[in-house]
Design an enzyme around this catalytic site. Structure first.
Site, mmCIF file in Angstrom:
data_model
loop_
_atom_site.group_PDB
_atom_site.id
_atom_site.type_symbol
_atom_site.label_atom_id
_atom_site.label_comp_id
_atom_site.label_asym_id
_atom_site.label_seq_id
_atom_site.Cartn_x
_atom_site.Cartn_y
_atom_site.Cartn_z
ATOM 1 N N VAL A 22 2.081 -4.861 8.349
ATOM 2 C CA VAL A 22 2.764 -5.465 7.336
ATOM 3 C C VAL A 22 3.958 -6.273 7.544
ATOM 4 C CG1 VAL A 22 3.943 -5.243 5.086
ATOM 5 C CG2 VAL A 22 1.940 -4.105 5.263
ATOM 6 N N GLY A 87 6.924 3.003 6.991
ATOM 7 C CA GLY A 87 6.147 3.963 6.174
ATOM 8 C C GLY A 87 4.887 4.067 6.420
ATOM 9 N N ARG A 96 -1.445 4.686 -3.991
ATOM 10 C CA ARG A 96 -0.087 4.624 -3.557
ATOM 11 C C ARG A 96 0.844 5.600 -3.829
ATOM 12 N NH1 ARG A 96 -2.315 -0.219 -5.592
ATOM 13 N NH2 ARG A 96 -2.551 -1.889 -4.076
ATOM 14 N N VAL A 126 8.948 -3.303 0.230
ATOM 15 C CA VAL A 126 7.599 -3.533 0.224
ATOM 16 C C VAL A 126 6.887 -2.224 0.568
ATOM 17 C CG1 VAL A 126 5.664 -4.886 1.495
ATOM 18 C CG2 VAL A 126 8.308 -6.015 1.319
ATOM 19 N N SER A 158 -1.129 -12.838 -7.445
ATOM 20 C CA SER A 158 -1.946 -13.845 -6.799
ATOM 21 C C SER A 158 -3.315 -13.500 -6.881
ATOM 22 C CB SER A 158 -1.337 -13.760 -5.408
ATOM 23 O OG SER A 158 -2.202 -14.340 -4.466
ATOM 24 N N HIS A 183 2.706 -1.413 -9.449
ATOM 25 C CA HIS A 183 1.919 -2.027 -8.400
ATOM 26 C C HIS A 183 0.764 -1.009 -8.064
ATOM 27 C CE1 HIS A 183 0.514 -3.772 -4.471
ATOM 28 N NE2 HIS A 183 0.792 -2.947 -3.919
HETATM 29 P P1 NAD Z 1 1.880 0.538 9.473
HETATM 30 O O1 NAD Z 1 1.509 2.135 9.762
HETATM 31 O O2 NAD Z 1 1.149 -0.548 10.463
HETATM 32 O O3 NAD Z 1 3.274 0.503 9.846
HETATM 33 C C1 NAD Z 1 4.257 1.278 9.614
HETATM 34 C C2 NAD Z 1 5.507 1.175 10.521
HETATM 35 O O4 NAD Z 1 6.578 1.508 10.042
HETATM 36 C C3 NAD Z 1 5.141 1.856 11.964
HETATM 37 O O5 NAD Z 1 4.984 0.877 13.033
HETATM 38 C C4 NAD Z 1 6.127 3.116 12.226
HETATM 39 O O6 NAD Z 1 6.462 3.186 13.414
HETATM 40 C C5 NAD Z 1 7.373 2.133 11.402
HETATM 41 N N1 NAD Z 1 8.347 3.281 10.826
HETATM 42 C C6 NAD Z 1 8.089 4.620 10.289
HETATM 43 N N2 NAD Z 1 9.306 4.928 10.038
HETATM 44 C C7 NAD Z 1 10.173 4.437 10.339
HETATM 45 C C8 NAD Z 1 11.781 4.341 10.231
HETATM 46 N N3 NAD Z 1 12.260 5.384 10.096
HETATM 47 N N4 NAD Z 1 12.441 3.154 10.854
HETATM 48 C C9 NAD Z 1 11.608 2.191 11.207
HETATM 49 N N5 NAD Z 1 10.337 2.069 11.290
HETATM 50 C C10 NAD Z 1 9.626 2.962 10.802
HETATM 51 O O7 NAD Z 1 1.751 0.473 8.096
HETATM 52 P P2 NAD Z 1 1.688 -0.914 7.439
HETATM 53 O O8 NAD Z 1 0.145 -1.268 7.203
HETATM 54 O O9 NAD Z 1 2.360 -2.195 7.965
HETATM 55 O O10 NAD Z 1 2.169 -0.714 5.941
HETATM 56 C C11 NAD Z 1 3.775 -0.374 5.878
HETATM 57 C C12 NAD Z 1 3.883 -0.146 4.259
HETATM 58 O O11 NAD Z 1 3.863 -1.328 3.508
HETATM 59 C C13 NAD Z 1 3.091 0.988 3.638
HETATM 60 O O12 NAD Z 1 3.815 1.636 2.927
HETATM 61 C C14 NAD Z 1 2.103 0.274 3.095
HETATM 62 O O13 NAD Z 1 1.400 1.042 1.929
HETATM 63 C C15 NAD Z 1 2.937 -1.073 2.342
HETATM 64 N N6 NAD Z 1 2.297 -1.980 1.785
HETATM 65 C C16 NAD Z 1 2.550 -2.433 0.642
HETATM 66 C C17 NAD Z 1 2.192 -3.692 0.156
HETATM 67 C C18 NAD Z 1 2.808 -3.969 -1.318
HETATM 68 O O14 NAD Z 1 2.422 -4.919 -2.096
HETATM 69 N N7 NAD Z 1 3.889 -3.668 -1.595
HETATM 70 C C19 NAD Z 1 1.017 -4.236 0.577
HETATM 71 C C20 NAD Z 1 0.357 -3.611 1.828
HETATM 72 C C21 NAD Z 1 0.950 -2.578 2.260
#
Ligand code: NAD
Length: 317
Positions: A22, A87, A96, A126, A158, A183
Site C-alpha cells: 500500500v 501494519g 478488517r 490508511v 469508488s 470501512h
Molecule cells: P504490507 O504487509 O505489505 O506492508 C506493511 C508494512 O508496514 C511492512 O513493510 C512493515 O515492515 C511495515 N511496518 C510494520 N510495523 C512498522 C512500524 N512500526 N513502522 C514502520 N513500518 C512498519 O501491508 P500492505 O498491503 O501495505 O497494507 C498495509 C495496511 O494498509 C494494512 O493494515 C492493510 O489492511 C491496509 N489497507 C487499507 C486500505 C484502506 O482502504 N484503508 C486498503 C488496503 C490496505
C-alpha cells in the site's frame, strides 16, 4: 526535459510510513500525479524501504518529477502530509476488525514517533481497521479538529461507482455515489444520494425505463462490501485502488484542490451518533477534513449508520 507540472507543487513534502504494497503504491501514484516535490518512505524494514524508493525514483522523469527517497522518522519534520500505512494486512477470511489488536499496537508506536518530530501538516490514516486506528490516532496526536483523518470509505465509494457503472453501462465519471460508516462489513451505501448524469438515480432509471429491484440493490451492496476480500483471495492484498484514492486525497491537501469525499472523522451528533470516528462526507483541502452536513438520509440509511457506529465502538472498548 523537465516533467510538466500540473499543480502548485511549491515544496510539498509527503512522508509515508510503511513501504509495503500500500505505502509503495501510494508513493508511486503520488509521483505519477506530480503533486509533491518530495516523498519520504519510512519502514522498519530498511532494505525494503530503500529498494522501493529507488525503484519508484528511477522512472522516466517526464512521467513525474517527485523525489522519492527512503528515510526515518526525523523526516516527518516539515511534512505537509503524513500518511500511515504500516501494519500487517488481512489474511483471507479475516475481517478488517480482526486486524485491530496487532495494528493498534503498531499505530501507537508510530504515533509516539510522529509526536516527536511533527511540526506541521495533515495526518492521513490508511492502516486497517482504518476507523478504529483513526479513533485512536486522533486522541494520541491531539491536533486541531480535521488535521487527523482516515481514508475511510473513499475506496468503497469508488468501488460502488464502478459497480454501478458496469450495471448501468455508462462511464463511472457520470456517476456520483457514496458509501459511509465503517470501512468494512457494516458500511452503508447511500442509494438516496446516487446521481447519474447529475440526475437522482431514481429519476434516471424512470426516464430510461430501467427497473432497479431491491434484490439487485442488495447484490450490488454485497459485491461492493466484499470486493476487498475478493481481491485478497486472488492476490493476497489490495493496493492499486487504495493508492489512487489516497493520491486523490493527497492532491486536495497538497494543492488545495478541494474535493468532497467520504473519509473517517470524529462524529458528534450526526444521526444521533456520538463519540466515534467513522466515514462521512467531508470537504478536504490543505486544512484537512471538514464535515459536510449529513442531510436527508432515509430512516433506513440512518439506522444502518447507527449500527455501523456500534460495530466500530465494539472494537474500542
Ligand atoms: P504490507 O504487509 O505489505 O506492508 C506493511 C508494512 O508496514 C511492512 O513493510 C512493515 O515492515 C511495515 N511496518 C510494520 N510495523 C512498522 C512500524 N512500526 N513502522 C514502520 N513500518 C512498519 O501491508 P500492505 O498491503 O501495505 O497494507 C498495509 C495496511 O494498509 C494494512 O493494515 C492493510 O489492511 C491496509 N489497507 C487499507 C486500505 C484502506 O482502504 N484503508 C486498503 C488496503 C490496505
Amino acid at each position: 526535459m523537465k516533467a510538466e507540472n500540473t499543480g502548485k507543487t511549491n515544496s510539498k513534502k509527503v512522508s509515508i510510513i510503511g513501504a509495503g504494497a500500500v505505502g509503495s503504491s501510494i508513493a508511486y501514484s503520488i509521483m505519477l500525479k506530480n503533486i509533491a516535490t518530495e516523498v519520504v518512505i519510512i519502514d522498519i524494514n530498511k532494505d525494503l524501504c530503500d529498494a522501493e524508493a529507488l525503484d519508484i525514483r528511477h522512472g522516466i522523469s517526464e512521467m513525474g518529477a517527485t523525489k522519492v527517497v527512503s528515510g526515518d522518522y526525523s523526516d516527518v519534520k516539515d511534512s505537509d502530509l503524513i500518511i500511515i500505512t504500516a501494519g500487517r494486512n488481512r489474511k483471507p477470511d479475516e475481517t478488517r476488525l480482526d486486524l485491530a489488536k496487532d495494528n493498534i499496537k503498531i499505530a501507537q508506536s508510530i504515533a509516539e514517533k510522529i509526536k516527536e518530530f511533527y511540526t506541521k501538516g495533515i495526518v492521513l490514516v490508511v492502516s486497517n481497521p482504518v476507523d478504529v486506528i483513526t479513533n485512536y490516532m486522533i486522541k494520541w496526536l491531539d491536533l486541531p479538529e480535521g488535521k487527523v483523518f482516515g481514508s475511510g470509505c473513499h475506496l468503497d465509494s469508488s468501488r460502488f461507482t464502478n459497480i454501478l457503472s458496469d450495471f448501468l453501462n455508462i462511464p463511472p465519471q457520470n456517476i456520483n455515489s457514496m458509501v459511509i460508516g465503517e470501512h468494512g462489513e457494516s458500511q452503508v451505501h447511500l442509494w438516496s444520494k446516487v446521481t447519474v448524469n447529475n440526475l437522482p438515480l431514481i429519476q434516471y432509471c424512470k426516464n430510461l425505463d430501467i427497473n432497479f429491484s431491491e434484490e439487485q440493490k442488495e447484490l450490488i451492496e454485497k459485491r461492493v462490501t466484499g470486493l476487498g476480500a475478493e481481491i485478497i483471495k486472488g492476490k493476497g492484498k489490495t493496493n492499486y485502488g487504495i493508492a489512487t484514492c489516497v493520491s486523490h486525497i493527497a492532491q486536495a491537501v497538497l494543492n488545495d484542490k478541494e474535493i468532497t469525499a467520504s473519509v473517517t472523522v470524529e462524529i458528534d451528533e450526526e444521526c444521533e451518533i456520538d463519540s466515534v470516528s467513522m466515514s462521512i462526507p467531508c470537504k478536504i483541502s490543505s486544512k484537512g477534513a471538514e464535515k459536510v452536513l449529513l442531510e436527508n438520509l432515509t430512516p433506513d440509511e440512518c439506522s444502518k449508520l447507527q449500527a455501523s457506529a456500534l460495530a466500530i465502538k465494539n472494537f474500542l472498548n
